[in-house]
Design a protein around this motif. Structure first.
Motif, PDB file in Angstrom:
ATOM      1  N   LEU A 211       0.825  -1.209   0.000  1.00 57.29           N
ATOM      2  CA  LEU A 211       0.000   0.000   0.000  1.00 57.29           C
ATOM      3  C   LEU A 211       0.855   1.254   0.000  1.00 57.29           C
ATOM      4  O   LEU A 211       0.647   2.189  -0.787  1.00 57.29           O
ATOM      5  N   VAL A 212       1.858   1.283   0.898  1.00 54.74           N
ATOM      6  CA  VAL A 212       2.724   2.470   0.977  1.00 54.74           C
ATOM      7  C   VAL A 212       3.440   2.684  -0.348  1.00 54.74           C
ATOM      8  O   VAL A 212       3.472   3.795  -0.904  1.00 54.74           O
ATOM      9  N   SER A 213       3.971   1.596  -0.868  1.00 59.47           N
ATOM     10  CA  SER A 213       4.704   1.693  -2.124  1.00 59.47           C
ATOM     11  C   SER A 213       3.803   2.183  -3.252  1.00 59.47           C
ATOM     12  O   SER A 213       4.195   3.014  -4.070  1.00 59.47           O
ATOM     13  N   MET A 214       2.583   1.690  -3.273  1.00 53.80           N
ATOM     14  CA  MET A 214       1.677   2.108  -4.339  1.00 53.80           C
ATOM     15  C   MET A 214       1.192   3.529  -4.125  1.00 53.80           C
ATOM     16  O   MET A 214       0.935   4.261  -5.072  1.00 53.80           O
TER      17      MET A 214
ATOM     18  N   ASN B 269      -0.529   5.020  -9.918  1.00 52.31           N
ATOM     19  CA  ASN B 269      -1.464   5.959 -10.523  1.00 52.31           C
ATOM     20  C   ASN B 269      -2.851   5.542 -10.066  1.00 52.31           C
ATOM     21  O   ASN B 269      -3.408   4.571 -10.552  1.00 52.31           O
ATOM     22  N   TRP B 270      -3.402   6.286  -9.127  1.00 52.68           N
ATOM     23  CA  TRP B 270      -4.615   5.817  -8.452  1.00 52.68           C
ATOM     24  C   TRP B 270      -5.875   6.031  -9.266  1.00 52.68           C
ATOM     25  O   TRP B 270      -6.958   5.748  -8.804  1.00 52.68           O
ATOM     26  N   LYS B 271      -5.701   6.569 -10.479  1.00 60.14           N
ATOM     27  CA  LYS B 271      -6.903   6.698 -11.303  1.00 60.14           C
ATOM     28  C   LYS B 271      -7.087   5.458 -12.164  1.00 60.14           C
ATOM     29  O   LYS B 271      -8.051   5.341 -12.903  1.00 60.14           O
ATOM     30  N   ASN B 272      -6.155   4.535 -12.064  1.00 53.69           N
ATOM     31  CA  ASN B 272      -6.182   3.348 -12.911  1.00 53.69           C
ATOM     32  C   ASN B 272      -7.116   2.278 -12.345  1.00 53.69           C
ATOM     33  O   ASN B 272      -6.943   1.848 -11.207  1.00 53.69           O
ATOM     34  N   PRO B 273      -8.134   1.852 -13.088  1.00 53.48           N
ATOM     35  CA  PRO B 273      -9.096   0.882 -12.536  1.00 53.48           C
ATOM     36  C   PRO B 273      -8.472  -0.468 -12.204  1.00 53.48           C
ATOM     37  O   PRO B 273      -8.896  -1.147 -11.267  1.00 53.48           O
ATOM     38  N   PHE B 274      -7.465  -0.870 -12.967  1.00 53.31           N
ATOM     39  CA  PHE B 274      -6.808  -2.153 -12.685  1.00 53.31           C
ATOM     40  C   PHE B 274      -6.195  -2.152 -11.286  1.00 53.31           C
ATOM     41  O   PHE B 274      -6.336  -3.087 -10.510  1.00 53.31           O
TER      42      PHE B 274
ATOM     43  N   SER C  12     -16.700  -3.245 -17.294  1.00 51.48           N
ATOM     44  CA  SER C  12     -15.427  -3.940 -17.146  1.00 51.48           C
ATOM     45  C   SER C  12     -14.271  -3.059 -17.612  1.00 51.48           C
ATOM     46  O   SER C  12     -14.350  -2.423 -18.670  1.00 51.48           O
ATOM     47  N   PRO C  13     -13.184  -3.003 -16.824  1.00 53.91           N
ATOM     48  CA  PRO C  13     -12.015  -2.226 -17.257  1.00 53.91           C
ATOM     49  C   PRO C  13     -11.377  -2.815 -18.505  1.00 53.91           C
ATOM     50  O   PRO C  13     -10.562  -2.159 -19.148  1.00 53.91           O
ATOM     51  N   LEU C  14     -11.766  -4.037 -18.853  1.00 54.32           N
ATOM     52  CA  LEU C  14     -11.151  -4.668 -20.017  1.00 54.32           C
ATOM     53  C   LEU C  14     -11.833  -4.259 -21.319  1.00 54.32           C
ATOM     54  O   LEU C  14     -11.364  -4.600 -22.404  1.00 54.32           O
ATOM     55  N   GLY C  15     -12.955  -3.576 -21.212  1.00 56.64           N
ATOM     56  CA  GLY C  15     -13.685  -3.218 -22.427  1.00 56.64           C
ATOM     57  C   GLY C  15     -14.632  -4.324 -22.820  1.00 56.64           C
ATOM     58  O   GLY C  15     -14.372  -5.495 -22.522  1.00 56.64           O
ATOM     59  N   PRO C  16     -15.704  -3.995 -23.469  1.00 60.19           N
ATOM     60  CA  PRO C  16     -16.757  -4.979 -23.746  1.00 60.19           C
ATOM     61  C   PRO C  16     -16.322  -6.111 -24.673  1.00 60.19           C
ATOM     62  O   PRO C  16     -16.837  -7.221 -24.572  1.00 60.19           O
ATOM     63  N   GLU C  17     -15.362  -5.863 -25.566  1.00 63.64           N
ATOM     64  CA  GLU C  17     -14.992  -6.934 -26.503  1.00 63.64           C
ATOM     65  C   GLU C  17     -14.290  -8.080 -25.801  1.00 63.64           C
ATOM     66  O   GLU C  17     -14.526  -9.254 -26.049  1.00 63.64           O
ATOM     67  N   LEU C  18     -13.393  -7.680 -24.884  1.00 68.66           N
ATOM     68  CA  LEU C  18     -12.513  -8.665 -24.274  1.00 68.66           C
ATOM     69  C   LEU C  18     -13.130  -9.328 -23.049  1.00 68.66           C
ATOM     70  O   LEU C  18     -12.793 -10.462 -22.718  1.00 68.66           O
ATOM     71  N   ALA C  19     -14.056  -8.581 -22.422  1.00 69.49           N
ATOM     72  CA  ALA C  19     -14.436  -8.913 -21.044  1.00 69.49           C
ATOM     73  C   ALA C  19     -14.822 -10.370 -20.836  1.00 69.49           C
ATOM     74  O   ALA C  19     -14.387 -10.983 -19.866  1.00 69.49           O
ATOM     75  N   THR C  20     -15.612 -10.953 -21.720  1.00 68.19           N
ATOM     76  CA  THR C  20     -16.128 -12.283 -21.414  1.00 68.19           C
ATOM     77  C   THR C  20     -15.459 -13.384 -22.224  1.00 68.19           C
ATOM     78  O   THR C  20     -15.942 -14.504 -22.277  1.00 68.19           O
ATOM     79  N   LYS C  21     -14.326 -13.053 -22.877  1.00 67.92           N
ATOM     80  CA  LYS C  21     -13.651 -14.086 -23.664  1.00 67.92           C
ATOM     81  C   LYS C  21     -12.702 -14.881 -22.770  1.00 67.92           C
ATOM     82  O   LYS C  21     -12.111 -14.362 -21.830  1.00 67.92           O
ATOM     83  N   LEU C  22     -12.595 -16.155 -23.108  1.00 70.92           N
ATOM     84  CA  LEU C  22     -11.737 -17.022 -22.302  1.00 70.92           C
ATOM     85  C   LEU C  22     -10.486 -17.386 -23.098  1.00 70.92           C
ATOM     86  O   LEU C  22     -10.575 -17.930 -24.205  1.00 70.92           O
TER      87      LEU C  22
ATOM     88  N   LEU D 288      -0.476  -2.632 -13.595  1.00 70.71           N
ATOM     89  CA  LEU D 288      -0.385  -3.826 -12.754  1.00 70.71           C
ATOM     90  C   LEU D 288       1.068  -4.291 -12.610  1.00 70.71           C
ATOM     91  O   LEU D 288       1.402  -4.973 -11.639  1.00 70.71           O
ATOM     92  N   THR D 289       1.905  -3.981 -13.572  1.00 72.04           N
ATOM     93  CA  THR D 289       3.310  -4.332 -13.439  1.00 72.04           C
ATOM     94  C   THR D 289       3.897  -3.692 -12.181  1.00 72.04           C
ATOM     95  O   THR D 289       4.650  -4.321 -11.423  1.00 72.04           O
ATOM     96  N   ILE D 290       3.525  -2.430 -11.980  1.00 70.84           N
ATOM     97  CA  ILE D 290       4.049  -1.719 -10.812  1.00 70.84           C
ATOM     98  C   ILE D 290       3.525  -2.359  -9.532  1.00 70.84           C
ATOM     99  O   ILE D 290       4.264  -2.590  -8.575  1.00 70.84           O
ATOM    100  N   PHE D 291       2.232  -2.650  -9.575  1.00 70.49           N
ATOM    101  CA  PHE D 291       1.624  -3.283  -8.401  1.00 70.49           C
ATOM    102  C   PHE D 291       2.299  -4.617  -8.096  1.00 70.49           C
ATOM    103  O   PHE D 291       2.690  -4.897  -6.944  1.00 70.49           O
ATOM    104  N   THR D 292       2.456  -5.444  -9.135  1.00 68.16           N
ATOM    105  CA  THR D 292       3.072  -6.751  -8.880  1.00 68.16           C
ATOM    106  C   THR D 292       4.519  -6.595  -8.427  1.00 68.16           C
ATOM    107  O   THR D 292       4.995  -7.354  -7.584  1.00 68.16           O
ATOM    108  N   ALA D 293       5.198  -5.592  -8.975  1.00 71.05           N
ATOM    109  CA  ALA D 293       6.586  -5.367  -8.554  1.00 71.05           C
ATOM    110  C   ALA D 293       6.632  -5.037  -7.069  1.00 71.05           C
ATOM    111  O   ALA D 293       7.461  -5.571  -6.320  1.00 71.05           O
ATOM    112  N   ALA D 294       5.719  -4.170  -6.645  1.00 71.19           N
ATOM    113  CA  ALA D 294       5.670  -3.829  -5.217  1.00 71.19           C
ATOM    114  C   ALA D 294       5.402  -5.094  -4.399  1.00 71.19           C
ATOM    115  O   ALA D 294       6.013  -5.303  -3.348  1.00 71.19           O
TER     116      ALA D 294
END
Lengths: 369, 724
Positions: A87-90, A95-100, A157-167, A247-253
């Motif tokens: 949390l501190v690192s983030m 960028n707290w406006k990012n939905p991911f 969905s933050p992924l957009g409607p095209e991608l959201a439900t694809k597997l 998410l790269t930043i988040f995972t790095a933290a």
């Protein structure tokens, strides 16, 4: 915070042009990781003492294995350190406006609090067997999983409607099929529940849960970087997901915090992550995998977690409760290995190796498609 | 519109409040003017009869008393109360199905809620001075309604609850806290109701009294020869299958004594599909005895399904054989008769067992427990006729003991129960029901789970000198626990059977070894689906494994045990094979030197499961009688698992200790070739050791050695662990 300030300063004058660095994901990732490591290393000792003074000590479950005896009284709830560091690192680098980012942090905090409640009730009941009831735990986990399934598969969905439900599945370039919002939502729901509980089960030996988690989250970070990058994603035939780079930043933290935690959690552990940590890690991994469309990679990437969860459930639900026999010598996997006469340290390192190999194979799916 | 509805609402509210106020005033007036008593309780005769006895007492004192009996339709009260001539009303109620989410619980809640509402209306209309309840689920809604009205200050009544058994039922234990008086039969029960419990005894209607033999004989259709001892066996008004069958079986053993005894047998009125008391008894008699024998039996045995003048039969008898329901015990005690009690097992709170034990402690009875067996695929309770006959004859021949028991029986329960109850109701202090009777220190029986936790802890502490008899306060408990454990063996759920197996081992019930062995060898397969998932037989792996563990605790060895143990070495489940090896080395003294055992164990060394190999190696150390054992063990020097190599070395050490082999230079060289690297080690945390020693030292200084308390602490801990 630093991200916002720098961009503000960049807008004011050219003197601050060196601050352009913050717009590079790689730079922010490295800084986030370092911040998280530093945070854990600095505050661990104080935290351990704090926990010890409050007698928030681990309560042993009766597993029938001798070595568990020596572990009684180890401070627990180390997950708070991990969550705090991320949390501190983030706060500094995100960028707290990012939905991911918001989704992932929400998952981490929800599951962390859930685990904290469980840990505290275990301490209060003075028994490792009597935390929160299983039903209530599943209910609260399911609550988040349900909301998140709606977020990920629903109309916003933050992924957009095209991608959201694809597997997507590993080793195959194109989406396998479009499940539609309901089936896909249900799938996400079950996936989240499964992953967070799998990590919870794996967390049984010193350092066993954290290192494989670092591997998993690290590989997911690489995927996030690729999918969030227009050029690399085109080159590797991944769907380009705008903003997923955050998410790269988040995972790095997360990786940084995990490394710092391993410093103290390595055998013999000075602190356990407790359910606080294992549920938070599980929740985070589940959320990030879903957001990157890598749910089907998890059985491979987190194969260790999968096997641990399956052995434990098969042994308990099918074997001991129903058939009236043991299916494995002991369960989950790590206890089985211990029972076969492998020392705890060796079991842990061997499982690290296995999960490392699995992580490498998972990484290979980037190109092998 | 809104205004109108509001006004209407307030009007209705005002009306109902004033109605309730009016009813409350009326209640107060009526209750203080006339004697009005509401009776409730039922389900079985055991609950109804005391209520009627109390009503009789009240009517004798105040003949104008108005009564109202509240019951449930279709139960015992609808017959008995009508015959006694009291006005009867019905409400809805149902037995408590237990706290879990199920349709039956929902139905229970609905029925009881409706029942409470009905009871409220009845109470408001009848305005009783006293509410007298005798338990049974019928009384629950009535008591609840009365308590509710009282707490709202609408009801002006006193509530009395009579508890017939030594252990109160769930509802009585709960409701008893709030009623005005709990009227008790057994002094043990005082500890449940320390505040409002009074010991009064069991009210009995006036007709049963002791008569001289001659007079009693007059009303009976049969004659009892003068010099015979009379035994009266019965199982309550409905009859008890166990007792009926045991009596029939016992007759064979009583034939030699036919000039000394006379058996009067009340078979009971039960005519259900499952069991028809008189027909079943008749059939059993015909089947078991030849016509000549039946002729002999007719000389000292009469049978009847029901005795309307039971008082006369009681008066004739010298010894009772019966169940230990509260009603029977009280009638016996009133007429000062000794008894052989056969309590019905597995009732709520084991109350028949507790009743029987109370009577035995008073010196007035002996107890025989029934076994649970499977006969032709049906689970039955059974009592061996031989035991019963033996016990009857032993008591009848010991006249002194019989007299002493009869005397104790007379003082066992409080007399003048009705008078005592009346003195409580009228508060005239004619009897002292409180002091003089201390609440006996009451220890409920352990549940099976508690017993298992307690015994297995003690067994683990001191396996070599384990004796459950010393651990339990009352030797009778052990006998009952044994019978209860045996009962579990015929349950359908394997979990119960498994518990039964463990308990039979821990209670050292060695008479059941054949049953255990039968379970071990039972090869009834499970369903295909379970088999597909890895199941094997109906007696699941855990059961077979625990049978072997139980055999070690029981520590009895004979040919049958050996045969089954040998078969268990080939069991499909690995834990059974490994436990078989452990058990073999446990009985090593008997098995060593037997060639086939040695070979069987040698084969186990090839077992795919390392656990089995370990135990087999240890067993070979225990059983080997020549140097071939050493050779076999030395062959395992390069085994993959360090535990196996470790076990082989231990086995060799054991061979040395047993002087099968002698130390030699070659042995040193040979053992030196063992692979000694290991994947495991025991960590040693110096600081934890120091701390532990410090704590231990301090505790020893503080407490000293108190082994006597240890057992008590163990029980408490086991109970707490189980109940929390």
């Amino acid at each position: 915070m630093i991200f916002e300030i720098s961009n503000y300063l960049l807008g004011i004058s050219d003197t601050f042009s060196f601050l352009r660095l913050v717009n590079y994901i790689t730079f922010r990732s490295i800084m986030a990781a370092l911040t998280a490591v530093a945070f854990v290393l600095i505050f661990s000792r104080h935290f351990i003492l704090f926990v010890h003074r409050r007698s928030l000590l681990d309560q042993v479950r009766e597993t029938g294995i001798d070595s568990a005896f020596d572990k009684r009284g180890t401070p627990t709830m180390g997950g708070l350190l991990i969550i705090g560091a991320v949390l501190v690192s983030m706060l500094l680098w995100g960028n707290w406006k990012n939905p991911f980012l918001l989704c992932s942090v929400a998952g981490m905090i929800w599951f962390g609090l859930l685990g904290l409640w469980d840990d505290l009730s275990k301490v209060r009941m003075k028994s490792g067997d009597k935390g929160m009831s299983e039903r209530r735990k599943l209910l609260l986990q399911g609550l988040f999983a349900g909301v998140f399934a709606w977020v990920a598969a629903g109309p916003f969905s933050p992924l957009g409607p095209e991608l959201a439900t694809k597997l997507y599945i590993p080793f195959y370039k194109h989406p396998l099929l479009d499940l539609g919002p309901y089936a896909y939502g249900a799938f996400i729901f079950l996936f989240v529940l499964f992953v967070c509980n799998a990590v919870n089960i794996t967390d049984g030996l010193d350092g066993l849960a954290i290192t494989p988690s670092i591997f998993v989250v690290g590989v997911l970070g690489v995927f996030a970087y690729v999918e969030g990058n227009r050029i690399y994603s085109a080159y590797l035939h991944y769907p380009f997901i705008r903003d997923a780079g955050e998410l790269t930043i988040f995972t790095a933290a997360f990786v940084g915090a995990g490394l710092g935690f391993l410093w103290y959690n390595a055998y013999p552990a000075q602190i356990f992550m407790g359910d606080t940590g294992s549920l938070a890690i599980g929740g985070t991994m589940a959320v990030v995998s879903v957001l990157l469309k890598q749910e089907m990679l998890f059985p491979l990437l987190g194969g260790l977690f999968l096997v641990e969860a399956l052995t434990s459930q098969v042994q308990d639900k099918i074997g001991v409760r129903w058939l009236g026999r043991r299916v494995f010598y002991r369960a989950p996997l790590h206890h089985n290995l211990q029972h076969k006469g492998i020392a705890e340290t060796k079991v842990v390192i061997r499982l690290w190796i296995m999960s490392g190999i699995l992580a490498l194979i998972a990484l290979a799916t980037l190109k092998l498609r | 519109m809104l205004k109108i509805s509001l006004i209407v609402f307030f009007l209705i509210l005002l009306f109902s409040i004033s109605l309730l106020y009016g009813l409350s005033r009326r209640w107060k007036r009526l209750a203080s003017q006339d004697s009005r008593v509401l009776l409730t309780g039922g389900g079985t005769g055991g609950h109804v009869n005391p209520a009627l006895a109390m009503a009789e007492g009240i009517r004798n004192r105040e003949p104008e008393t108005k009564f109202l009996y509240v019951g449930v339709k279709g139960k015992a009260e609808s017959v008995i109360v009508r015959r006694a001539g009291y006005p009867l009303r019905f409400v809805l109620s149902q037995g408590f199905p237990g706290l879990r989410l199920s349709p039956s619980t929902l139905l229970f809640l609905i029925k009881v809620s409706v029942g409470i509402f009905q009871s409220m209306i009845l109470l408001l209309w009848f305005a009783p001075r006293w509410v007298v309840a005798t338990g049974g689920y019928v009384s629950a809604p009535v008591i609840l309604a009365a308590l509710l009205l009282k707490s709202l200050r609408i009801g002006h009544t006193r509530i009395y609850l009579h508890e017939q058994n030594s252990i109160p039922g769930q509802l009585n234990a709960l409701l008893g806290r709030w009623v005005d008086r709990v009227l008790l039969t057994f002094s043990q029960t005082l500890s449940f109701f320390p505040k409002n419990g009074v010991l009064v005894g069991y009210p009995i209607r006036g007709s049963i009294t002791q008569k001289p033999r001659e007079e009693a004989q007059k009303n009976l259709p049969f004659r009892v020869p003068a010099d015979r001892k009379v035994v009266f066996a019965f199982g309550g008004s409905q009859g008890a299958r166990t007792i009926n069958r045991a009596i029939v079986d016992a007759l064979r053993f009583l034939i030699p004594h036919r000039h000394k005894v006379f058996i009067i047998h009340g078979t009971g009125l039960n005519k259900s599909f499952e069991y028809d008391a008189s027909k079943d008894t008749e059939r059993r008699l015909q089947k078991a005895y030849s016509p000549e024998e039946l002729e002999l039996i007719a000389d000292f045995y009469v049978r009847q399904d029901y005795f309307h003048n039971i008082g006369d039969v009681y008066s004739l008898s010298d010894l009772m054989v019966c169940r230990s329901g509260a009603g029977s015990l009280n009638e016996i005690s009133r007429l000062r008769k000794p008894a052989i009690l056969i309590p019905k097992a597995n009732l709520p709170g084991d109350h028949q067992v507790m009743n029987a034990r109370a009577m035995k402690h008073a010196g007035a009875a002996e107890i025989l427990y029934e076994d649970t067996i499977v006969e032709d695929g049906v689970v039955l309770e059974k009592l061996e006729g031989r035991f019963l006959a033996d016990r009857i004859m032993r008591l009848l021949q010991d006249t002194d003991r019989l007299d002493e028991m009869a005397r104790c029986s007379g003082t066992f329960l409080r007399r003048q129960a009705v008078e005592r109850i009346l003195s409580e109701m009228y508060e005239d202090k004619a009897y002292n029901n409180g002091s003089g009777y201390q609440a006996l220190p009451f220890k409920p029986l352990l549940t099976n789970g508690q017993l298992l936790a307690f015994l297995s802890q003690s067994q683990a502490r001191n396996p070599s000198h384990y004796n459950p008899g010393n651990l339990l306060d009352d030797p009778d408990d052990l006998i009952y626990y044994r019978h209860r454990a045996a009962g579990l063996l015929s349950h359908n759920a394997w979990q119960d059977r498994n518990l039964g197996v463990k308990l039979i081992g821990l209670t050292l019930y060695s008479e059941k070894i054949p049953t255990l062995l039968h379970m071990l060898a039972d090869r009834t397969p499970v369903s295909r689906f379970k088999e597909f998932l890895g199941g094997d037989f109906e007696q699941v792996g855990f059961i077979r494994r625990n049978v072997l563990q139980a055999l070690r605790i029981l520590n009895r060895f004979d040919g049958e045990v050996e045969k089954h143990l040998f078969m268990a070495l080939e069991d499909p489940y690995f834990e059974v094979r490994s436990q078989a090896c452990v058990t073999a080395s446990h009985f090593g003294f008997f098995l060593s030197g037997q060639e086939w055992w040695f070979h069987a164990l040698e084969q186990r060394l090839q077992d795919p499961c390392f656990e089995v190999v370990i135990e087999a190696a240890l067993a070979i150390g225990e059983l080997g009688t020549d140097s071939s054992a050493l050779e076999i063990l030395l062959r395992m020097r390069e085994s993959r698992y360090w535990q196996v190599r470790n076990a082989a070395l231990k086995g060799i050490q054991r061979l040395l200790q047993r002087k099968i082999i002698v130390p030699s230079r070659e042995l040193l060289t040979e053992t030196g070739t063992f692979v000694l690297t290991s994947t495991d080690f025991r960590p040693h945390f110096a600081i934890k050791e120091t701390y532990k020693n410090l704590q231990k030292y301090c505790l020893e200084q503080l407490l000293g050695e108190r082994p006597a308390d240890e057992a008590r602490l163990l029980v408490e801990r086991a109970v707490r662990k189980h109940s929390s």
